[in-house]
Design an enzyme around this catalytic site. Structure first.
Site, PDB file in Angstrom:
ATOM      1  N   GLY A  16      18.162 -47.787  29.233  1.00 26.31           N
ATOM      2  CA  GLY A  16      17.833 -48.991  30.702  1.00 26.31           C
ATOM      3  C   GLY A  16      17.465 -47.540  31.754  1.00 26.31           C
ATOM      4  O   GLY A  16      17.879 -47.833  32.696  1.00 26.31           O
ATOM      5  N   GLY A  18      14.726 -46.496  33.054  1.00 24.82           N
ATOM      6  CA  GLY A  18      13.523 -46.639  33.878  1.00 24.82           C
ATOM      7  C   GLY A  18      13.836 -47.232  35.176  1.00 24.82           C
ATOM      8  O   GLY A  18      12.675 -47.379  35.786  1.00 24.82           O
ATOM      9  N   ASP A  63      13.265 -50.796  22.252  1.00 25.16           N
ATOM     10  CA  ASP A  63      13.892 -51.966  22.361  1.00 25.16           C
ATOM     11  C   ASP A  63      15.451 -51.878  21.788  1.00 25.16           C
ATOM     12  O   ASP A  63      15.325 -52.039  20.463  1.00 25.16           O
ATOM     13  CB  ASP A  63      13.384 -53.142  21.887  1.00 25.16           C
ATOM     14  N   SER A 143      30.111 -55.028  33.951  1.00 27.29           N
ATOM     15  CA  SER A 143      29.907 -55.629  35.279  1.00 27.29           C
ATOM     16  C   SER A 143      31.186 -56.233  36.030  1.00 27.29           C
ATOM     17  O   SER A 143      32.047 -56.864  35.104  1.00 27.29           O
ATOM     18  CB  SER A 143      28.765 -56.779  35.076  1.00 27.29           C
ATOM     19  N   TYR A 157      26.135 -63.648  30.643  1.00 31.59           N
ATOM     20  CA  TYR A 157      26.212 -62.400  31.099  1.00 31.59           C
ATOM     21  C   TYR A 157      27.755 -61.936  31.160  1.00 31.59           C
ATOM     22  O   TYR A 157      28.195 -61.030  30.659  1.00 31.59           O
ATOM     23  CB  TYR A 157      25.627 -62.033  32.351  1.00 31.59           C
ATOM     24  N   ALA A 160      29.234 -61.612  27.617  1.00 34.99           N
ATOM     25  CA  ALA A 160      28.869 -60.407  27.096  1.00 34.99           C
ATOM     26  C   ALA A 160      29.462 -59.095  27.515  1.00 34.99           C
ATOM     27  O   ALA A 160      29.765 -58.374  26.866  1.00 34.99           O
ATOM     28  CB  ALA A 160      27.160 -60.156  27.216  1.00 34.99           C
ATOM     29  N   LYS A 161      29.523 -59.093  28.913  1.00 34.37           N
ATOM     30  CA  LYS A 161      30.142 -57.813  29.632  1.00 34.37           C
ATOM     31  C   LYS A 161      31.571 -57.708  29.110  1.00 34.37           C
ATOM     32  O   LYS A 161      32.099 -56.526  29.143  1.00 34.37           O
ATOM     33  CB  LYS A 161      29.731 -57.798  31.086  1.00 34.37           C
TER      34      LYS A 161
HETATM   35  N1  LIG Z   1      22.524 -53.939  39.757  1.00 36.68           N
HETATM   36  C1  LIG Z   1      23.469 -54.764  40.021  1.00 36.68           C
HETATM   37  O1  LIG Z   1      23.841 -55.343  40.982  1.00 36.68           O
HETATM   38  C2  LIG Z   1      24.535 -54.695  38.796  1.00 36.68           C
HETATM   39  C3  LIG Z   1      25.707 -55.338  38.986  1.00 36.68           C
HETATM   40  C4  LIG Z   1      26.558 -55.107  37.802  1.00 36.68           C
HETATM   41  C5  LIG Z   1      26.594 -54.282  36.763  1.00 36.68           C
HETATM   42  N2  LIG Z   1      25.149 -54.117  36.528  1.00 36.68           N
HETATM   43  C6  LIG Z   1      24.807 -53.625  35.012  1.00 36.68           C
HETATM   44  O2  LIG Z   1      24.335 -52.274  35.392  1.00 36.68           O
HETATM   45  C7  LIG Z   1      23.401 -52.091  34.257  1.00 36.68           C
HETATM   46  C8  LIG Z   1      22.018 -51.557  35.021  1.00 36.68           C
HETATM   47  O3  LIG Z   1      21.603 -52.384  35.988  1.00 36.68           O
HETATM   48  P1  LIG Z   1      20.430 -52.357  37.024  1.00 36.68           P
HETATM   49  O4  LIG Z   1      20.388 -53.733  37.841  1.00 36.68           O
HETATM   50  O5  LIG Z   1      20.421 -50.889  37.458  1.00 36.68           O
HETATM   51  O6  LIG Z   1      19.197 -52.492  35.907  1.00 36.68           O
HETATM   52  P2  LIG Z   1      17.830 -52.801  36.158  1.00 36.68           P
HETATM   53  O7  LIG Z   1      17.133 -54.134  35.885  1.00 36.68           O
HETATM   54  O8  LIG Z   1      17.106 -52.269  37.408  1.00 36.68           O
HETATM   55  O9  LIG Z   1      16.858 -51.916  34.891  1.00 36.68           O
HETATM   56  C9  LIG Z   1      17.422 -52.195  33.554  1.00 36.68           C
HETATM   57  C10 LIG Z   1      16.381 -51.505  32.752  1.00 36.68           C
HETATM   58  O10 LIG Z   1      16.374 -51.947  31.393  1.00 36.68           O
HETATM   59  C11 LIG Z   1      15.270 -51.716  30.681  1.00 36.68           C
HETATM   60  N3  LIG Z   1      15.563 -52.711  29.531  1.00 36.68           N
HETATM   61  C12 LIG Z   1      15.488 -53.970  29.589  1.00 36.68           C
HETATM   62  N4  LIG Z   1      15.580 -54.534  28.531  1.00 36.68           N
HETATM   63  C13 LIG Z   1      15.650 -53.466  27.534  1.00 36.68           C
HETATM   64  C14 LIG Z   1      15.580 -53.390  26.090  1.00 36.68           C
HETATM   65  N5  LIG Z   1      15.749 -54.571  25.544  1.00 36.68           N
HETATM   66  N6  LIG Z   1      15.601 -52.078  25.687  1.00 36.68           N
HETATM   67  C15 LIG Z   1      15.399 -51.245  26.165  1.00 36.68           C
HETATM   68  N7  LIG Z   1      15.516 -51.314  27.831  1.00 36.68           N
HETATM   69  C16 LIG Z   1      15.637 -52.450  28.352  1.00 36.68           C
HETATM   70  C17 LIG Z   1      14.368 -52.272  31.706  1.00 36.68           C
HETATM   71  O11 LIG Z   1      12.857 -51.952  31.424  1.00 36.68           O
HETATM   72  C18 LIG Z   1      14.696 -51.536  33.019  1.00 36.68           C
HETATM   73  O12 LIG Z   1      14.193 -50.213  33.051  1.00 36.68           O
HETATM   74  C19 LIG Z   1      23.099 -53.343  33.536  1.00 36.68           C
HETATM   75  O13 LIG Z   1      23.807 -53.312  32.407  1.00 36.68           O
HETATM   76  C20 LIG Z   1      23.642 -54.287  34.396  1.00 36.68           C
HETATM   77  O14 LIG Z   1      24.202 -55.416  33.788  1.00 36.68           O
HETATM   78  C21 LIG Z   1      24.001 -54.019  37.539  1.00 36.68           C
END
Ligand SMILES: NC(=O)c1ccc[n+]([C@@H]2O[C@H](COP(=O)([O-])OP(=O)(O)OC[C@H]3O[C@@H](n4cnc5c(N)ncnc54)[C@H](O)[C@@H]3O)[C@@H](O)[C@H]2O)c1
Length: 251
Positions: A16, A18, A63, A143, A157, A160-161
């Protein structure tokens, strides 16, 4: 941000990578002198970030829900010859806010695949590489939704978490004899572009009002915790779910 000289030259694999928290982790570990391997399904995003950073950053499109693609990605990392010292499983998320009653099976399966199946696949691939390191670390990003129930999230979600938190404890138990630690961090709502598109300003104010520290999270809150868990100072910390959620988990 704190400086950890021991992280210099360590090899860090981040899924993740990117966007959002993953991208921030890539930039932080790079600035500590690490070699970073950016795994993401979006090739352009990681190639742009790697180019922006420099020679110690390597973009590998994959992926993470696909077992063959995950193995190929780790084989590509092997060929670069730095090994794997730190594995950070950050990719995850969900697309729709739905109740259990309204959730269709496709949404359930996709959310479980991205958050739980992928964590299993990537940790499994990382293990033999981490065993060759003398400072092996696994850091899974979960999360608050997997730690407690708070209003309107995705049940798939959250389930899973919660599964990833327990998977992390098994990893800590199984890998302790090899000197590898496995921990998770549990963020609160963090203003990344994906989350900004999912929720309203009203949601953000409501969520912040429920947090003892009175605000939403920022990416640095999580990255600081990752750096600590990766550091030598955390060598005796394993199986922990670190709540980077401003105390929201207690409420
Ligand atoms: N942002 C929040 O509010 C928040 C809160 C709690 C937990 N989280 C967790 O933190 C982590 C990061 O969240 P975020 O919001 O920064 O993410 P994001 O959505 O900004 O980025 C996720 C990245 O994962 C990549 N991705 C998606 N599917 C994929 C796949 N099948 N294979 C490889 N790459 C893939 C996407 O291209 C993207 O670059 C996640 O696990 C999320 O559940 C986020």
């Amino acid at each position: 941000m704190a400086i950890y000289p021991e992280i210099t030259n360590r090899a860090v694999v981040i899924t993740g990578a990117g966007a959002g928290i993953g991208e921030a982790a890539v930039r932080a570990f790079y600035s500590q002198g690490a070699h970073v391997f950016l795994l993401d399904i979006d090739r352009k995003k990681i190639e742009d970030i790697a180019k922006d950073l420099g020679d110690r950053a390597h973009a590998i499109q994959t992926d993470i829900t696909d077992p063959k693609a995950v193995l190929s990605a780790f084989e590509a990392i092997d060929q670069m010859g730095h090994g794997v010292d730190i594995f950070i499983n950050c990719a995850g998320g969900y697309q729709k806010l739905l109740t259990v009653e309204k959730m269709d099976l496709e949404e359930w399966d996709q959310t479980i695949a991205l958050n739980l199946r992928a964590a299993f696949l990537c940790c499994q691939a990382a293990i033999p590489r981490l065993k060759k390191s003398n400072a092996g670390r696994i850091i899974n990003v979960t999360s608050i939704s997997g730690r407690t129930v708070h209003a309107a999230s995705s049940p798939a979600y959250g389930a899973a978490k919660a599964g990833v938190t327990q998977l992390t404890r098994f990893l800590a138990y199984e890998l302790g004899p090899f000197g590898i630690t496995a921990n998770s961090i549990a963020p609160l709502t963090t203003l990344t572009p994906r989350v900004a598109a999912l929720r309203s300003e009203e949601d953000f104010q409501r969520i912040a009002a429920q947090v003892p520290l009175g605000r939403l999270a920022c990416v640095d809150d999580h990255v600081s915790a990752m750096l600590y868990l990766a550091s030598d100072g955390a060598a005796f910390v394993t199986g922990v779910a670190l709540d980077t959620n401003g105390g929201r988990v207690m409420m």
